[in-house]
Design a protein around this motif. Structure first.
Motif, mmCIF file in Angstrom:
data_model
loop_
_atom_site.group_PDB
_atom_site.id
_atom_site.type_symbol
_atom_site.label_atom_id
_atom_site.label_comp_id
_atom_site.label_asym_id
_atom_site.label_seq_id
_atom_site.Cartn_x
_atom_site.Cartn_y
_atom_site.Cartn_z
ATOM 1 N N ASN A 21 -8.449 7.249 -0.258
ATOM 2 C CA ASN A 21 -7.464 7.450 -0.962
ATOM 3 C C ASN A 21 -6.916 8.613 -0.412
ATOM 4 O O ASN A 21 -5.585 8.803 -0.328
ATOM 5 C CB ASN A 21 -7.941 7.728 -2.270
ATOM 6 N N PHE A 62 -1.630 5.610 -5.542
ATOM 7 C CA PHE A 62 -1.169 5.714 -7.084
ATOM 8 C C PHE A 62 -1.441 4.655 -7.862
ATOM 9 O O PHE A 62 -0.885 4.753 -8.849
ATOM 10 C CB PHE A 62 -0.101 6.547 -7.033
ATOM 11 N N ALA A 65 -3.006 5.343 -10.915
ATOM 12 C CA ALA A 65 -3.130 6.957 -11.311
ATOM 13 C C ALA A 65 -2.146 7.349 -12.623
ATOM 14 O O ALA A 65 -1.200 6.479 -12.915
ATOM 15 C CB ALA A 65 -2.681 7.666 -10.017
ATOM 16 N N SER A 66 -2.326 8.207 -13.298
ATOM 17 C CA SER A 66 -1.550 8.784 -14.354
ATOM 18 C C SER A 66 -0.537 9.536 -13.592
ATOM 19 O O SER A 66 -0.633 10.037 -12.480
ATOM 20 C CB SER A 66 -2.270 9.645 -15.245
ATOM 21 N N SER A 67 0.566 9.755 -14.391
ATOM 22 C CA SER A 67 1.688 10.361 -13.894
ATOM 23 C C SER A 67 1.479 11.824 -13.648
ATOM 24 O O SER A 67 1.744 12.518 -12.589
ATOM 25 C CB SER A 67 2.924 10.355 -14.762
ATOM 26 N N SER A 68 0.454 12.395 -14.306
ATOM 27 C CA SER A 68 0.186 13.862 -13.963
ATOM 28 C C SER A 68 -0.618 13.876 -12.612
ATOM 29 O O SER A 68 -0.339 15.007 -11.925
ATOM 30 C CB SER A 68 -0.584 14.527 -15.187
ATOM 31 N N THR A 69 -1.507 12.996 -12.457
ATOM 32 C CA THR A 69 -2.182 12.918 -11.043
ATOM 33 C C THR A 69 -1.288 12.602 -9.909
ATOM 34 O O THR A 69 -1.417 13.541 -8.942
ATOM 35 C CB THR A 69 -3.201 11.859 -11.141
ATOM 36 N N GLU A 72 0.492 16.191 -9.302
ATOM 37 C CA GLU A 72 -0.283 16.919 -8.926
ATOM 38 C C GLU A 72 -0.740 16.780 -7.373
ATOM 39 O O GLU A 72 -0.756 17.682 -6.632
ATOM 40 C CB GLU A 72 -1.749 16.870 -9.731
ATOM 41 N N LYS A 73 -0.992 15.511 -7.019
ATOM 42 C CA LYS A 73 -1.156 15.271 -5.766
ATOM 43 C C LYS A 73 -0.130 14.936 -4.580
ATOM 44 O O LYS A 73 -0.374 15.140 -3.446
ATOM 45 C CB LYS A 73 -2.152 14.189 -5.586
#
Length: 127
Positions: A21, A62, A65-69, A72-73
């Motif tokens: 990842n 992604f 993955a959540s939108s916040s993740t 953030e990344k």
């Protein structure tokens, strides 16, 4: 090939390791940086092709993955989604151009439709 299939890429067979990842995220960042700051002038077709190459990578990194993740990344997420949205509008306009309303709507639906047939190898299968 249709837009949804290009966006989604191949279905995930199994979860990626954190190392895979991280490598995918680094690759995505590098590809997007090259799109935004190309070493040489790129034609619109070259830019579109590069963006299409990024979509399966983005989905693999992604996909769950959540939108916040994501935010953030991948700090360039807003720019990336803006580029993808513009590409989608461009593709829709191409299919509607110089056609009757009915023919244009059929072409757009066909472009957006997910092809359920399996068999032939597409470039997504190779990526």
């Amino acid at each position: 090939m249709n837009m949804v299939k290009r966006i989604m890429g191949r279905p995930r067979q199994e979860e990626c390791s954190p190392q895979d990842n991280a490598l995918g995220l680094m690759h995505l960042r590098r590809l997007f940086s090259e799109l935004c700051h190309p070493p040489r002038h790129m034609t619109q077709k070259e830019q579109e092709d590069k963006l299409y190459m990024m979509l399966p990578v983005f989905n693999r990194v992604f996909g769950n993955a959540s939108s916040s993740t994501m935010t953030e990344k991948f700090q360039d997420l807003l720019q990336f989604t803006t580029q993808v949205s513009r590409l989608m509008v461009t593709e829709i306009r191409r299919r509607a151009s110089n056609k009757s309303t009915e023919a244009a709507s059929r072409a757009i639906v066909q472009f957006l439709e997910v092809n359920q047939r399996r068999g032939g190898v597409t470039w997504l299968d190779v990526c």
